[in-house]
Scaffold this motif. Structure first.
Motif, mmCIF file in Angstrom:
data_model
loop_
_atom_site.group_PDB
_atom_site.id
_atom_site.type_symbol
_atom_site.label_atom_id
_atom_site.label_comp_id
_atom_site.label_asym_id
_atom_site.label_seq_id
_atom_site.Cartn_x
_atom_site.Cartn_y
_atom_site.Cartn_z
ATOM 1 N N CYS A 192 0.836 -1.206 0.000
ATOM 2 C CA CYS A 192 0.000 0.000 0.000
ATOM 3 C C CYS A 192 0.872 1.258 0.000
ATOM 4 N N ALA A 193 1.960 1.213 0.735
ATOM 5 C CA ALA A 193 2.861 2.373 0.782
ATOM 6 C C ALA A 193 3.428 2.646 -0.609
ATOM 7 N N ARG A 194 3.813 1.595 -1.314
ATOM 8 C CA ARG A 194 4.330 1.773 -2.685
ATOM 9 C C ARG A 194 3.250 2.340 -3.592
ATOM 10 N N ASP A 195 2.042 1.849 -3.406
ATOM 11 C CA ASP A 195 0.920 2.299 -4.220
ATOM 12 C C ASP A 195 0.681 3.797 -3.992
ATOM 13 N N LEU A 196 0.661 4.189 -2.712
ATOM 14 C CA LEU A 196 0.434 5.609 -2.393
ATOM 15 C C LEU A 196 1.542 6.487 -2.987
ATOM 16 N N LEU A 197 2.758 6.015 -2.834
ATOM 17 C CA LEU A 197 3.897 6.782 -3.346
ATOM 18 C C LEU A 197 3.810 6.903 -4.875
ATOM 19 N N ALA A 198 3.427 5.827 -5.520
ATOM 20 C CA ALA A 198 3.330 5.850 -6.987
ATOM 21 C C ALA A 198 2.259 6.852 -7.427
ATOM 22 N N ARG A 199 1.175 6.944 -6.640
ATOM 23 C CA ARG A 199 0.110 7.882 -7.011
ATOM 24 C C ARG A 199 0.533 9.327 -6.820
ATOM 25 N N HIS A 200 1.279 9.567 -5.739
ATOM 26 C CA HIS A 200 1.614 10.961 -5.409
ATOM 27 C C HIS A 200 2.923 11.425 -6.005
ATOM 28 N N ALA A 201 3.786 10.485 -6.335
ATOM 29 C CA ALA A 201 5.117 10.899 -6.787
ATOM 30 C C ALA A 201 5.634 9.950 -7.853
ATOM 31 N N ALA A 202 4.887 9.908 -8.957
ATOM 32 C CA ALA A 202 5.353 9.070 -10.064
ATOM 33 C C ALA A 202 6.685 9.643 -10.566
ATOM 34 N N GLY A 203 7.549 8.786 -11.020
ATOM 35 C CA GLY A 203 8.791 9.270 -11.621
ATOM 36 C C GLY A 203 9.952 9.398 -10.655
ATOM 37 N N LEU A 204 9.781 8.949 -9.421
ATOM 38 C CA LEU A 204 10.918 8.969 -8.490
ATOM 39 C C LEU A 204 11.937 7.921 -8.919
ATOM 40 N N SER A 205 13.183 8.193 -8.632
ATOM 41 C CA SER A 205 14.202 7.188 -8.941
ATOM 42 C C SER A 205 14.034 6.000 -7.989
ATOM 43 N N TYR A 206 14.646 4.887 -8.371
ATOM 44 C CA TYR A 206 14.586 3.699 -7.516
ATOM 45 C C TYR A 206 15.142 4.024 -6.125
ATOM 46 N N ALA A 207 16.279 4.692 -6.109
ATOM 47 C CA ALA A 207 16.933 4.978 -4.821
ATOM 48 C C ALA A 207 16.053 5.883 -3.951
#
Ligand SMILES: Nc1ncnc2c1ncn2[C@@H]1O[C@H](COP(=O)(O)OP(=O)(O)O)[C@@H](O)[C@H]1O
Ligand SMILES: [Mg+2]
Length: 246
Positions: A192-207
């Motif tokens: 869920c945390a990954r999902d939320l992050l993907a929704r709010h901050a697409a395009g972040l680097s892997y690191a």
């Protein structure tokens, strides 16, 4: 039931919706507990939307530290939409509320009379249409309002009225210690945390993604804000601030 874009809270919203859906059979009260930013207000909003959608009258109040010293300010906030029903209460009780809220003169009423009048006012109003009371940040409501909520919470079982109160963890208040059912809002799991992050901050680097996931530790507010801080820091050409430890 809508989850309002909430991620990973189906079970918790299901618990609140369950209480709301059975309001005509029995009233209920529940305390939502959680850390800052964990999603208490968001969950309460979703529950209030559900309540409205299924026809309840929603009365809401939010504790604010700046008003915590004003006796009954929080109760006034909560009851304002239904205060006109005061006239239908027995005179002593109607008078107690009216004096408390500065609508008539008189000596300050006994706290018990105010609590009783509030209970009867809500019982009266809920007989017309079931009521959902939503109190957010109860720890910052003024103390007399908290006392009334605690009084109500322990007596609503026979009325078509549900009370949901959110309390920030770490606040040792009577409302949270009154033996009411509790809903503990926990950190989001990794998916869920990954999902939320993907929704709010697409395009972040892997690191950056991994770093934010680690630092946020499943706290939704941190998952929303850390990418912003990172971006602001990058724009300013600085190292991103670490999340303050709580
Ligand atoms: N389950 C969730 N899914 C998506 N976003 C969430 C979730 N829970 C909280 N948020 C977001 O996190 C932030 C903090 O949530 P909030 O409900 O204000 O927390 P609290 O009231 O516990 O301090 C808000 O921006 C909210 O939109
Ligand atoms: Mg909140």
């Amino acid at each position: 039931m809508s989850t309002q874009g909430l991620i990973g809270r189906d079970q918790e919203l299901g618990v609140l919706a369950g209480l709301i859906d059975q309001v005509t059979d029995s009233g209920a009260a529940i305390v939502v507990l959680g850390d800052p930013g964990i999603g208490k207000s968001s969950l309460l909003r979703a529950a209030a939307d559900h309540g409205r959608a299924v026809g309840l009258r929603v009365l809401a109040a939010t504790g604010i530290e700046a008003e915590a010293h004003l006796p009954y300010a929080g109760l006034h906030h909560l009851l304002r939409p239904v205060l006109s029903a005061m006239n239908r209460l027995p005179a002593t009780q109607g008078g107690a509320l009216s004096t408390t809220f500065g609508m008539s003169d008189g000596p300050p009423p006994e706290p018990f009379m105010i609590a009783l009048a509030t209970l009867n006012l809500l019982t009266d109003v809920a007989a017309e249409r079931p009521v959902l009371l939503v109190a957010d940040d109860v720890q910052w409501l003024d103390q007399p309002a908290q006392d009334v909520l605690t009084f109500l919470a322990r007596r609503l079982s026979s009325d078509p009225c549900v009370l949901i109160g959110a309390v920030r963890k770490g606040h040792d208040i009577a409302f949270a210690a009154a033996g009411l059912p509790e809903l503990d809002l926990r950190r989001l799991d990794e998916t869920c945390a990954r999902d939320l992050l993907a929704r709010h901050a697409a395009g972040l680097s892997y690191a950056d993604t991994e770093r934010i996931l680690r630092e946020a530790a499943g706290n939704p507010l941190a998952l929303v804000e850390l990418p912003l801080a990172l971006r602001a820091a990058a724009d300013a050409g600085m190292e991103a601030p670490r999340r303050p430890s709580r």
